[in-house]
Motif scaffolding. Structure first.
Motif, short mmCIF file in Angstrom:
data_model
loop_
_atom_site.label_atom_id
_atom_site.label_comp_id
_atom_site.label_asym_id
_atom_site.label_seq_id
_atom_site.Cartn_x
_atom_site.Cartn_y
_atom_site.Cartn_z
N ALA A 67 -30.33 101.70 38.21
CA ALA A 67 -29.43 100.98 37.31
C ALA A 67 -28.23 101.85 37.00
N VAL A 68 -27.13 101.20 36.67
CA VAL A 68 -25.93 101.90 36.23
C VAL A 68 -25.24 101.00 35.21
N ASP A 69 -24.82 101.58 34.11
CA ASP A 69 -24.10 100.82 33.09
C ASP A 69 -22.72 100.45 33.62
N PHE A 70 -22.25 99.26 33.30
CA PHE A 70 -20.92 98.84 33.76
C PHE A 70 -19.83 99.76 33.24
N ILE A 71 -20.06 100.38 32.10
CA ILE A 71 -19.05 101.29 31.54
C ILE A 71 -18.82 102.48 32.46
N ALA A 72 -19.81 102.78 33.34
CA ALA A 72 -19.70 103.91 34.26
C ALA A 72 -19.17 103.50 35.62
N VAL A 73 -18.98 102.20 35.87
CA VAL A 73 -18.44 101.73 37.15
C VAL A 73 -16.92 101.75 37.05
N SER A 74 -16.31 102.75 37.67
CA SER A 74 -14.86 102.93 37.54
C SER A 74 -14.07 102.06 38.50
N LEU A 75 -14.72 101.57 39.56
CA LEU A 75 -14.02 100.72 40.53
C LEU A 75 -15.04 99.87 41.26
N HIS A 76 -14.68 98.62 41.53
CA HIS A 76 -15.50 97.78 42.40
C HIS A 76 -14.57 96.95 43.29
N ALA A 77 -15.00 96.72 44.51
CA ALA A 77 -14.13 96.06 45.49
C ALA A 77 -14.96 95.38 46.56
N VAL A 78 -14.37 94.38 47.19
CA VAL A 78 -14.97 93.76 48.37
C VAL A 78 -14.51 94.53 49.60
N SER A 79 -15.44 94.92 50.44
CA SER A 79 -15.12 95.63 51.67
C SER A 79 -15.62 94.82 52.86
N GLY A 135 -18.43 85.57 45.23
CA GLY A 135 -19.11 85.25 43.98
C GLY A 135 -19.60 86.50 43.27
N LEU A 136 -20.09 87.47 44.05
CA LEU A 136 -20.53 88.73 43.47
C LEU A 136 -19.36 89.47 42.84
N PHE A 137 -18.22 89.47 43.54
CA PHE A 137 -17.04 90.15 43.02
C PHE A 137 -16.60 89.53 41.69
N GLU A 138 -16.60 88.21 41.62
CA GLU A 138 -16.21 87.53 40.39
C GLU A 138 -17.16 87.88 39.24
N ALA A 139 -18.47 87.94 39.56
CA ALA A 139 -19.45 88.30 38.53
C ALA A 139 -19.24 89.75 38.08
N PHE A 140 -18.97 90.65 39.03
CA PHE A 140 -18.68 92.04 38.69
C PHE A 140 -17.47 92.11 37.76
N SER A 141 -16.42 91.38 38.11
CA SER A 141 -15.19 91.42 37.31
C SER A 141 -15.44 90.90 35.90
N HIS A 142 -16.22 89.83 35.81
CA HIS A 142 -16.53 89.26 34.50
C HIS A 142 -17.27 90.28 33.64
N CYS A 143 -18.28 90.92 34.23
CA CYS A 143 -19.07 91.90 33.47
C CYS A 143 -18.23 93.14 33.13
N ALA A 144 -17.33 93.51 34.02
CA ALA A 144 -16.46 94.66 33.74
C ALA A 144 -15.55 94.36 32.56
N GLU A 145 -15.08 93.13 32.45
CA GLU A 145 -14.24 92.75 31.31
C GLU A 145 -15.00 92.85 29.99
N LEU A 146 -16.32 92.64 30.06
CA LEU A 146 -17.14 92.73 28.85
C LEU A 146 -17.41 94.18 28.45
N ASN A 147 -17.11 95.12 29.35
CA ASN A 147 -17.38 96.53 29.10
C ASN A 147 -16.15 97.37 29.38
N PRO A 148 -15.07 97.21 28.62
CA PRO A 148 -13.84 97.96 28.89
C PRO A 148 -14.02 99.45 28.68
N ASP A 149 -13.25 100.22 29.41
CA ASP A 149 -13.28 101.67 29.28
C ASP A 149 -12.73 102.05 27.90
N PRO A 150 -13.53 102.71 27.06
CA PRO A 150 -13.02 103.07 25.73
C PRO A 150 -11.86 104.05 25.77
N ASN A 151 -11.68 104.75 26.90
CA ASN A 151 -10.59 105.71 27.03
C ASN A 151 -9.35 105.11 27.67
#
Length: 221
Positions: A67-79, A135-151
């Protein structure tokens, strides 16, 4: 906030992960038969991927996973570039306690054949059906928006990129793995309005300069 990957085995009888309901964690998407590749290692056999409002959780057939918290995912992309990776996947970069992505050495994430989760800075999620990538990318983006980088000072710093079958490189030219990349949040209505207002101001200044020049020319005669 937890940085980096960590082992996960908190599985309910139905095979789903036990979520932190007290903290409001909810399940967003489930992807069955998704392989997982950590760093330079070969992919793990297909397991189940769970995206929650807080975490990315992958569980293998034996009930053990990561597992990894979304707050620690600094980048996600479709390759989808086969020259960069043989299978279409979701590529992610992970912040670790050891340091930033640039400071960490991925070659140090494996010692004597054992993976050192605290040093893994790259993870690839490989669905059995590549048609699920968008669809996975959209879900990732949605979850990332819920966990913004506090910095982070603005949404423009969120590391979201989307690669399709185009032929453009990444905006900074550092990664050839992703093509036709459109960073989210770089252009919005405010930017467009600002550009239009600036153009109008420049046009008005140009017009005023022309009128002043014509008046000066008439007075000179």
């Amino acid at each position: 906030m937890v940085l980096g990957l960590y082992p996960f085995a908190d599985i309910a009888a139905d095979g789903a992960p036990r979520l932190d309901a007290a903290a409001g964690e909810e399940l967003v998407r489930v992807e069955r038969a998704a392989a997982l590749a950590l760093g330079p290692r070969a992919p793990e056999p297909p397991g189940s991927l769970f995206l929650t409002t807080r975490r990315v959780i992958w569980v293998g057939e034996g009930g053990m996973g990561y597992a990894v918290d979304f707050i620690a995912v600094s980048l996600h992309a479709v390759s989808r570039d086969p020259e960069a990776y043989p299978s279409p996947c979701i590529y992610t970069q992970i912040e670790t306690e050891a340091g930033s992505d640039e400071e960490s050495d991925e070659s140090d994430s494996e010692v004597n054949g054992e993976i050192q989760l605290s040093k893994v800075t790259e993870m690839r999620i490989i669905p059995s059906d590549p048609g699920q990538l968008d669809g996975l990318f959209e879900a990732f983006s949605h979850c990332a928006e819920l966990n913004p980088d506090p910095n982070s000072e603005s949404d423009e710093e969120n590391g979201w990129v989307h690669g399709d079958e185009g032929d453009e490189d990444m905006t900074d030219g550092s990664d050839a793995e992703f093509s036709d990349v459109n960073p989210i949040g770089q252009t919005d209505d405010h930017d467009i309005t600002h550009a239009v207002v600036e153009l109008q101001i420049n046009d008005q200044r140009f017009q005023d300069a022309e009128e002043a020049d014509e008046e000066s020319h008439r007075n000179g005669h």
